[in-house]
Design a protein around this motif. Structure first.
Motif, PDB file in Angstrom:
ATOM      1  N   GLN A   1     -25.893 -36.984  54.373  1.00 40.83           N
ATOM      2  CA  GLN A   1     -24.976 -38.109  54.253  1.00 40.83           C
ATOM      3  C   GLN A   1     -24.082 -37.995  53.014  1.00 40.83           C
ATOM      4  OE1 GLN A   1     -27.032 -41.846  54.483  1.00 40.83           O
ATOM      5  NE2 GLN A   1     -28.218 -41.227  56.269  1.00 40.83           N
ATOM      6  N   VAL A   2     -23.961 -36.792  52.484  1.00 45.92           N
ATOM      7  CA  VAL A   2     -23.142 -36.572  51.295  1.00 45.92           C
ATOM      8  C   VAL A   2     -21.677 -36.552  51.698  1.00 45.92           C
ATOM      9  CG1 VAL A   2     -22.618 -34.977  49.412  1.00 45.92           C
ATOM     10  CG2 VAL A   2     -24.977 -35.272  50.180  1.00 45.92           C
ATOM     11  N   GLU A   3     -20.861 -37.307  50.989  1.00 41.68           N
ATOM     12  CA  GLU A   3     -19.425 -37.318  51.271  1.00 41.68           C
ATOM     13  C   GLU A   3     -18.775 -36.178  50.495  1.00 41.68           C
ATOM     14  OE1 GLU A   3     -15.538 -40.230  50.925  1.00 41.68           O
ATOM     15  OE2 GLU A   3     -17.355 -40.753  49.856  1.00 41.68           O
ATOM     16  N   HIS A   4     -18.234 -35.215  51.214  1.00 36.71           N
ATOM     17  CA  HIS A   4     -17.538 -34.100  50.580  1.00 36.71           C
ATOM     18  C   HIS A   4     -16.057 -34.438  50.479  1.00 36.71           C
ATOM     19  CE1 HIS A   4     -21.029 -31.535  50.629  1.00 36.71           C
ATOM     20  NE2 HIS A   4     -21.234 -31.894  51.885  1.00 36.71           N
ATOM     21  N   LEU A   5     -15.561 -34.422  49.265  1.00 37.35           N
ATOM     22  CA  LEU A   5     -14.165 -34.768  49.024  1.00 37.35           C
ATOM     23  C   LEU A   5     -13.322 -33.506  48.928  1.00 37.35           C
ATOM     24  CD1 LEU A   5     -14.717 -37.425  46.240  1.00 37.35           C
ATOM     25  CD2 LEU A   5     -14.273 -37.857  48.653  1.00 37.35           C
ATOM     26  N   VAL A   6     -12.148 -33.544  49.520  1.00 41.83           N
ATOM     27  CA  VAL A   6     -11.229 -32.418  49.432  1.00 41.83           C
ATOM     28  C   VAL A   6     -10.749 -32.256  47.995  1.00 41.83           C
ATOM     29  CG1 VAL A   6      -9.011 -31.505  50.191  1.00 41.83           C
ATOM     30  CG2 VAL A   6     -10.517 -32.655  51.823  1.00 41.83           C
ATOM     31  N   TRP A   7     -10.466 -33.364  47.331  1.00 45.05           N
ATOM     32  CA  TRP A   7      -9.918 -33.342  45.974  1.00 45.05           C
ATOM     33  C   TRP A   7     -10.989 -33.776  44.989  1.00 45.05           C
ATOM     34  CZ3 TRP A   7      -5.730 -30.738  46.426  1.00 45.05           C
ATOM     35  CH2 TRP A   7      -4.959 -30.846  47.569  1.00 45.05           C
TER      36      TRP A   7
END
Length: 99
Positions: free
Chosen positions: A30-36
């Motif tokens: 459930q980890v949110e991977h951010l592009v920036w």
């Protein structure tokens, strides 16, 4: 898609906690991977224009800092304050924008 890391925006000027994982527990899957990951704000129109002018210069094989500064001035792109570019203020701006 988020354009910047909201957690970084809140953290950038504060003192990090010495306790591991405080307010940042990640649940596997459930980890949110951010592009920036390293942006604390969206780029301004000045920053976006700066990138376009740099890309144009680089696409014309401009690689030396003196030539790059001259090219930016010839393109009509000015420092955010409206001043012409110099090697000194270009270097300072690159450090500032290198957040």
């Amino acid at each position: 898609m988020k354009q910047y890391n909201e957690k970084l925006a809140r953290w950038i000027y504060s003192t990090p906690s010495s306790d591991a994982g405080i307010n940042n527990i990640q649940i596997p899957g459930q980890v949110e991977h951010l592009v920036w990951q390293n942006r604390y704000k969206e780029p301004s129109s000045y920053e976006q224009d700066f990138v376009q002018h740099l890309l144009q210069a680089f696409s014309n094989d401009v690689t030396e800092i003196n030539d790059l500064v001259e090219t930016l001035n010839q393109q009509g792109f000015r420092e955010e304050s409206g001043e012409l570019w110099t090697v000194e203020n270009f270097s300072t701006e690159m450090q500032r924008l290198g957040y």
